[in-house]
Motif scaffolding. Structure first.
Motif, PDB file in Angstrom:
ATOM      1  N   LEU A 152       0.833  -1.202   0.000  1.00  0.00           N
ATOM      2  CA  LEU A 152       0.000   0.000   0.000  1.00  0.00           C
ATOM      3  C   LEU A 152       0.866   1.250   0.000  1.00  0.00           C
ATOM      4  O   LEU A 152       0.574   2.230  -0.693  1.00  0.00           O
ATOM      5  N   MET A 181      -6.094   7.668  -0.410  1.00  0.00           N
ATOM      6  CA  MET A 181      -6.720   6.419   0.035  1.00  0.00           C
ATOM      7  C   MET A 181      -5.640   5.403   0.436  1.00  0.00           C
ATOM      8  O   MET A 181      -5.703   4.809   1.518  1.00  0.00           O
ATOM      9  N   TYR A 182      -4.639   5.249  -0.414  1.00  0.00           N
ATOM     10  CA  TYR A 182      -3.567   4.278  -0.135  1.00  0.00           C
ATOM     11  C   TYR A 182      -2.840   4.607   1.165  1.00  0.00           C
ATOM     12  O   TYR A 182      -2.626   3.743   2.021  1.00  0.00           O
ATOM     13  N   HIS A 185      -4.886   3.987   4.283  1.00  0.00           N
ATOM     14  CA  HIS A 185      -5.007   2.567   4.625  1.00  0.00           C
ATOM     15  C   HIS A 185      -3.684   2.012   5.145  1.00  0.00           C
ATOM     16  O   HIS A 185      -3.681   1.195   6.062  1.00  0.00           O
TER      17      HIS A 185
END
Lengths: 68, 286
Positions: B250, B265-266, B269
């Protein structure tokens, strides 16, 4: 390797983790461990769904790599 | 009636009577008994021996004496439970032998313990140097218990500030090649589960001497045939490694992508996963 296929690989690993984690969440006898496992399960599910969304977008943008 | 039949009969009946009476007198370990309790056991035993050999003319006298020596200790036990005063009189109080690292000589004299004996007792508790002992006490049973100075105590995970996953006791599910249904059911598993586990490891149940299930549900086996190497459960370590790998993936995705929303988003996370791994670490690795 395209970006989409890399993401797919990570997705597969995460799904495998989810399965193993779910098994442990079910078979552990300790309440506290169960709680931590379940929390991780939820977060993993969130990550998986976001990654799947991202793959859809990528495949829409570059249809020539679809399915790889 | 012949004498030998008489002795046989009285011995057998006294054997079972004493079995019941001694069970009634309590479960306490014979070495951890107060001296007086020890005496009452011995007196009861001697009376029973005399009775079984028909050494007293009237058996009733024997039963009277026996019941006194059995019932009084039981009665005193109950009284000691109810009243601290009775307890202190019957069993005595513990005596402090070492306080703040200093030997209390008067108390040593009172317990009639010589310095050598004290040192021997300390050594048996792994306190070879008197300088290591903060506190020592002689219990009413005569046992000496030692509290070491804080810097000499064994390190616990609490001292290291390390969190450990709580563990419950392992359950033995296979013994001598036999499935123990009761412990298996108490874990919430059934025979099929165990059969599947054995099949994945690749051993038949006849070859298993002992099989235990730990608190996380992993099966540990000891086989009759020690030449067979079986894989020990490493699933949790693998799981942690996989999470580590996903987290790194990620991170690299977030660095590679040019899409701003995807990058966010990556990295979000990746961060979340890192926090979770920190939480999971005690459960999966230790």
């Amino acid at each position: 390797m395209t970006v989409a296929s890399q993401i797919k690989k990570t997705l597969a690993t995460l799904k495998g983790n989810q399965g193993t984690l779910r098994l442990y969440a079910l078979q552990t006898r300790d309440k506290e461990s169960k709680l931590v496992y379940n929390e991780t399960l939820e977060a993993t599910a969130q990550i998986i769904s976001d990654l799947e969304e991202r793959i859809k977008v990528l495949e829409y943008q570059e249809p020539q790599y679809k399915g790889n | 009636m012949q004498t030998w039949i008489q002795i046989l009969l009285s011995s057998v009946s006294l054997f079972f009577l004493m079995l019941i009476l001694i069970r009634l007198m309590g479960k306490r370990n014979i070495v951890r008994m107060t001296p007086f309790r020890f005496v009452s056991y011995i007196v009861a035993a001697v009376i029973a021996a005399i009775m079984s050999l028909n050494l007293i003319a009237n058996l009733t006298f024997g039963f009277i004496a026996l019941s006194v020596w059995v019932l009084f200790p039981i009665a005193l036990d109950y009284l000691s439970l109810k009243s601290k005063w009775v307890h202190d009189i019957v069993s005595g109080k513990e005596t402090v032998l070492i306080k703040h690292g200093k030997i209390m000589e008067e108390n040593l004299l009172q317990t009639r313990l010589t310095a050598e004996e004290l040192l021997r007792e300390l050594r048996s508790k792994n306190a070879f140097s008197l300088a290591d002992v903060e506190f020592a006490v002689m219990e009413d049973t005569g046992d000496i218990n030692v509290f070491l100075k804080s810097h000499k105590k064994p390190v616990s995970s609490y001292d290291l500030g390390m969190k450990l996953a709580p563990l419950t006791e392992p359950q033995t599910v296979i013994l001598d090649g036999n499935m123990l249904n009761e412990s298996l059911f108490s874990l919430g598993f059934n025979r099929e589960w165990l059969e599947i586990q054995l099949e994945t490891i690749g051993v038949s149940i006849d070859n298993v001497f002992i099989g235990q299930v730990d608190s996380s549900g992993d099966l540990y086996l000891d086989l009759f045939d020690d030449s067979i190497q079986i894989p020990q459960p490493k699933v949790k370590e693998m799981l942690y490694a996989n999470f580590e790998k996903s987290q790194a993936d990620l991170m690299s995705f977030s660095l590679e992508t040019k899409n701003e929303a995807a990058r966010k988003m990556y990295s979000e996370h990746a961060e979340k996963l890192e926090q979770l791994m920190e939480k999971l670490k005690p459960y999966l690795l230790r």
